[in-house]
Motif scaffolding. Structure first.
Motif, PDB file in Angstrom:
ATOM      1  N   LEU A   1       0.801  -1.097  -0.050  1.00  0.00           N
ATOM      2  CA  LEU A   1       0.083  -0.252  -0.030  1.00  0.00           C
ATOM      3  C   LEU A   1       0.745   1.319  -0.208  1.00  0.00           C
ATOM      4  CD1 LEU A   1      -2.902  -1.030   2.526  1.00  0.00           C
ATOM      5  CD2 LEU A   1      -3.059  -0.723  -0.030  1.00  0.00           C
ATOM      6  N   ALA A   2       1.993   1.345   0.595  1.00  0.00           N
ATOM      7  CA  ALA A   2       2.739   2.319   0.855  1.00  0.00           C
ATOM      8  C   ALA A   2       4.042   2.688  -0.340  1.00  0.00           C
ATOM      9  CB  ALA A   2       3.415   2.543   2.294  1.00  0.00           C
ATOM     10  N   THR A   3       3.477   2.391  -1.786  1.00  0.00           N
ATOM     11  CA  THR A   3       4.811   2.273  -2.625  1.00  0.00           C
ATOM     12  C   THR A   3       4.055   3.244  -3.821  1.00  0.00           C
ATOM     13  OG1 THR A   3       3.962   0.442  -3.908  1.00  0.00           O
ATOM     14  CG2 THR A   3       5.495  -0.028  -2.077  1.00  0.00           C
ATOM     15  N   PRO A   4       5.064   3.716  -4.496  1.00  0.00           N
ATOM     16  CA  PRO A   4       4.479   4.505  -5.793  1.00  0.00           C
ATOM     17  C   PRO A   4       3.742   3.414  -6.741  1.00  0.00           C
ATOM     18  CG  PRO A   4       6.774   4.802  -5.499  1.00  0.00           C
ATOM     19  CD  PRO A   4       6.647   4.016  -4.400  1.00  0.00           C
ATOM     20  N   GLU A   5       4.299   2.379  -6.780  1.00  0.00           N
ATOM     21  CA  GLU A   5       3.613   1.298  -7.603  1.00  0.00           C
ATOM     22  C   GLU A   5       2.289   0.867  -7.548  1.00  0.00           C
ATOM     23  OE1 GLU A   5       6.807   1.017  -6.016  1.00  0.00           O
ATOM     24  OE2 GLU A   5       7.903   1.324  -7.439  1.00  0.00           O
ATOM     25  N   ALA A   6       1.917   0.795  -5.974  1.00  0.00           N
ATOM     26  CA  ALA A   6       0.547   0.491  -5.619  1.00  0.00           C
ATOM     27  C   ALA A   6      -0.179   1.573  -5.927  1.00  0.00           C
ATOM     28  CB  ALA A   6       0.499   0.324  -3.919  1.00  0.00           C
TER      29      ALA A   6
ATOM     30  N   VAL B   1      -5.352   2.944  -2.310  1.00  0.00           N
ATOM     31  CA  VAL B   1      -4.309   3.490  -1.611  1.00  0.00           C
ATOM     32  C   VAL B   1      -4.636   4.835  -0.986  1.00  0.00           C
ATOM     33  CG1 VAL B   1      -1.996   4.674  -1.732  1.00  0.00           C
ATOM     34  CG2 VAL B   1      -2.316   2.510  -2.912  1.00  0.00           C
ATOM     35  N   TRP B   2      -5.708   5.589  -1.530  1.00  0.00           N
ATOM     36  CA  TRP B   2      -6.139   6.981  -1.022  1.00  0.00           C
ATOM     37  C   TRP B   2      -7.259   6.407  -0.091  1.00  0.00           C
ATOM     38  CZ3 TRP B   2      -5.185  11.276   0.135  1.00  0.00           C
ATOM     39  CH2 TRP B   2      -4.636  12.222  -0.812  1.00  0.00           C
ATOM     40  N   GLN B   3      -7.858   5.319  -0.056  1.00  0.00           N
ATOM     41  CA  GLN B   3      -8.771   4.849   1.061  1.00  0.00           C
ATOM     42  C   GLN B   3      -7.828   4.658   2.454  1.00  0.00           C
ATOM     43  OE1 GLN B   3     -10.550   2.097  -1.594  1.00  0.00           O
ATOM     44  NE2 GLN B   3     -12.614   2.918  -1.090  1.00  0.00           N
ATOM     45  N   PHE B   4      -6.616   3.875   2.233  1.00  0.00           N
ATOM     46  CA  PHE B   4      -5.876   3.690   3.126  1.00  0.00           C
ATOM     47  C   PHE B   4      -5.373   4.927   4.097  1.00  0.00           C
ATOM     48  CE2 PHE B   4      -2.756   1.484   5.568  1.00  0.00           C
ATOM     49  CZ  PHE B   4      -1.619   1.772   5.319  1.00  0.00           C
ATOM     50  N   TYR B   5      -5.075   5.891   3.031  1.00  0.00           N
ATOM     51  CA  TYR B   5      -4.564   7.035   3.645  1.00  0.00           C
ATOM     52  C   TYR B   5      -5.778   7.853   4.364  1.00  0.00           C
ATOM     53  CZ  TYR B   5       0.301   5.801   2.750  1.00  0.00           C
ATOM     54  OH  TYR B   5       1.309   5.126   2.634  1.00  0.00           O
TER      55      TYR B   5
ATOM     56  N   TYR C   1      -8.236   6.670   5.598  1.00  0.00           N
ATOM     57  CA  TYR C   1      -8.657   6.137   7.022  1.00  0.00           C
ATOM     58  C   TYR C   1      -7.397   6.553   7.960  1.00  0.00           C
ATOM     59  CZ  TYR C   1      -7.638   1.955   9.861  1.00  0.00           C
ATOM     60  OH  TYR C   1      -7.310   1.062  11.024  1.00  0.00           O
ATOM     61  N   ARG C   2      -6.460   6.462   7.541  1.00  0.00           N
ATOM     62  CA  ARG C   2      -5.340   6.936   8.662  1.00  0.00           C
ATOM     63  C   ARG C   2      -5.608   8.585   8.878  1.00  0.00           C
ATOM     64  NH1 ARG C   2       0.326   5.038   6.401  1.00  0.00           N
ATOM     65  NH2 ARG C   2       1.016   5.740   8.216  1.00  0.00           N
ATOM     66  N   ARG C   3      -5.734   9.376   7.897  1.00  0.00           N
ATOM     67  CA  ARG C   3      -5.973  10.765   8.109  1.00  0.00           C
ATOM     68  C   ARG C   3      -7.066  10.752   9.083  1.00  0.00           C
ATOM     69  NH1 ARG C   3      -4.624  14.638   4.186  1.00  0.00           N
ATOM     70  NH2 ARG C   3      -6.689  15.667   4.705  1.00  0.00           N
ATOM     71  N   HIS C   4      -7.981  10.017   8.974  1.00  0.00           N
ATOM     72  CA  HIS C   4      -9.430  10.202   9.715  1.00  0.00           C
ATOM     73  C   HIS C   4      -9.027   9.708  11.163  1.00  0.00           C
ATOM     74  CE1 HIS C   4     -14.034  10.160  10.695  1.00  0.00           C
ATOM     75  NE2 HIS C   4     -13.599   9.091  11.145  1.00  0.00           N
TER      76      HIS C   4
ATOM     77  N   HIS D   1       9.481  11.371   6.869  1.00  0.00           N
ATOM     78  CA  HIS D   1       8.652  10.798   6.058  1.00  0.00           C
ATOM     79  C   HIS D   1       7.341  11.496   5.435  1.00  0.00           C
ATOM     80  CE1 HIS D   1      10.564   6.863   7.630  1.00  0.00           C
ATOM     81  NE2 HIS D   1      11.127   7.334   6.866  1.00  0.00           N
ATOM     82  N   GLY D   2       7.404  12.822   5.714  1.00  0.00           N
ATOM     83  CA  GLY D   2       6.231  13.511   5.256  1.00  0.00           C
ATOM     84  C   GLY D   2       4.995  13.697   6.244  1.00  0.00           C
ATOM     85  N   SER D   3       3.958  13.918   5.954  1.00  0.00           N
ATOM     86  CA  SER D   3       2.647  14.111   6.498  1.00  0.00           C
ATOM     87  C   SER D   3       1.583  13.584   5.872  1.00  0.00           C
ATOM     88  CB  SER D   3       2.410  15.547   6.931  1.00  0.00           C
ATOM     89  OG  SER D   3       1.250  15.776   7.522  1.00  0.00           O
ATOM     90  N   LEU D   4       0.652  13.006   6.660  1.00  0.00           N
ATOM     91  CA  LEU D   4      -0.576  12.409   5.880  1.00  0.00           C
ATOM     92  C   LEU D   4      -1.454  13.632   5.416  1.00  0.00           C
ATOM     93  CD1 LEU D   4      -1.813  10.217   8.927  1.00  0.00           C
ATOM     94  CD2 LEU D   4      -1.317   9.452   6.331  1.00  0.00           C
ATOM     95  N   PHE D   5      -1.234  15.037   5.956  1.00  0.00           N
ATOM     96  CA  PHE D   5      -2.107  16.178   5.805  1.00  0.00           C
ATOM     97  C   PHE D   5      -1.281  16.851   4.829  1.00  0.00           C
ATOM     98  CE2 PHE D   5      -4.823  14.824   8.687  1.00  0.00           C
ATOM     99  CZ  PHE D   5      -4.191  14.031   9.831  1.00  0.00           C
TER     100      PHE D   5
END
Ligand code: BV8
Length: 312
Positions: free
Chosen positions: A58-63, A71-75, A77-80, A129-133
């Motif tokens: 889920l956490a790769t450019p290829e995915a 992948v957007w749903q995974f992120y 969910y984590r933002r939420h 590693h950046g930010s979810l936001f």
């Protein structure tokens, strides 16, 4: 929520606090464990978020290339989840230490936004590693980046409670906790998420339902995090490397991390090579690489309890 009452053995606490009081240049490396007592799952620890995922699925450019919707749903969910959480006393204690000592820097591997929300002085906090936001455009010729966007959901199709209601109609809670759990369960109950598996109950989203760039008008936006196989931000690395090169390091704090992800984990070795003593805070001594288990101090227990205790 991690709740084990951590009691720091008095002798360790005394030797550590005496040493800390004489320290000038201090560096901390944070991992998911510091946010565990804020209710956010870690990646590999007990109940780890990724325990039921294959992280690289889920956490790769290829995915993202292959299934941007999942992948957007995974992120999302984590933002939420991260927006429902609050910084804990460990986040605040590190922010306070930064205010007391300008020569203290924190390197966080976490993308959950909790250290910035604890008003950690931004010049002394480096989000490796950046930010979810943060979001950024994926169009080759577009440089659009939007930081600190706490909109939830970013687009209607990424509404977590709504998505989870579809997965778990009996979900009654309004906080989205139960909803997020339904997503978590649906996204990978046993082993790797098979993102190509049509039976995967996560609703398939079309690209036109996903966040789009407002600058170039049609670029697909992506989460502003560093994926596996991607380089860490040059600016961040050069700022950190400049601080590291500026002189010997007195102390390195390794808090709530399995220190398995590189190059972040490499900063502990770098600190040690510059003379630093190492203090580790982890819930689980077996989930810390061997060399760290034999740091100068090993404080076992919940970072949310231990860190404020050893830094006060
Ligand atoms: C790159 C953002 C090259 C996304 C993340 C050597 C050198 C360089 C690279 C590599 C290398 N070896 C391997 C690599 C490749 C790879 C890597 O490290 N792989 C690992 C799996 C071996 N590294 C990369 O790909 C990096 N990029 O190298 O690029 C390059 C160079 C130039 C040009 C192109 C390419 C990028 C890595 C960044 C990946 N992104 N996050 C997202 O979050 O979705 S990593 C992600 O996982 C997190 O950010 C975090 O860093 C990591 C998880 O680690 P932890 O935070 O430690 O979490 P974990 O669950 O593992 O541990 C939690 C700990 O807390 C446990 O020990 C637990 O016991 C403890 N705990 C639990 N509860 C508590 C607690 N402790 C205290 N209190 C509690 N209550």
């Amino acid at each position: 929520m991690a709740s084990s009452r951590a009691v720091v053995p008095a002798a360790d606490l005394q030797s550590f606090t005496e040493y800390l009081s004489g320290c000038k240049r201090v560096i901390a490396l944070l991992g998911a464990g510091i946010s565990a007592s804020s209710g956010l799952p870690t990646f590999r620890g007990a109940g780890g978020l990724w325990r039921s995922y294959d992280a690289t699925s889920l956490a790769t450019p290829e995915a993202f290339q292959r299934t941007p919707g999942l992948v957007w749903q995974f992120y999302s969910y984590r933002r939420h989840m991260a927006l429902q959480a609050e910084p804990n006393k460990a986040h605040y204690a590190l922010a306070e230490l930064s205010r007391r000592n300008q020569d203290f820097i924190t390197l966080s591997q976490n993308v959950d936004g909790l250290s910035p929300r604890a008003l950690h002085p931004s010049k002394q906090l480096h989000l490796l590693h950046g930010s979810l936001f943060d979001v950024k455009c994926t169009s080759f010729y577009c440089d659009y980046v939007r930081e600190n966007d706490f909109t939830d959901p970013l687009v209607p199709a990424l509404d977590i409670p709504k998505m989870a209601a579809g997965l778990n109609p009996s979900a009654t809670d309004k906080t989205g906790e139960e909803a997020a759990q339904a997503i978590h369960n649906a996204m990978g109950t046993n082993g790797d998420v098979d993102i190509s598996d049509a039976s995967n109950p996560i609703p398939q989203l079309n690209e036109d339902e996903l966040p789009k760039c407002t600058k170039c008008k049609n670029g697909l936006l992506r989460p502003g995090v560093v994926w596996f196989g991607e380089a860490l931000p040059d600016k961040t690395l050069s700022e950190v490397d400049r601080w590291v090169a500026a002189g010997p390091i007195d102390l390195c704090l390794v808090i709530g991390t399995s220190a398995r992800v590189w190059p972040a984990a490499g900063y502990v070795d770098e600190a040690r090579s510059q003379g630093a003593r190492i203090a580790v805070c982890n819930m689980d001594s077996s989930d810390t690489p061997g060399d760290l288990q034999f740091g100068d101090w090993f404080f076992q227990g919940d970072a949310g309890v231990i860190v404020p205790e050893i830094l006060k």
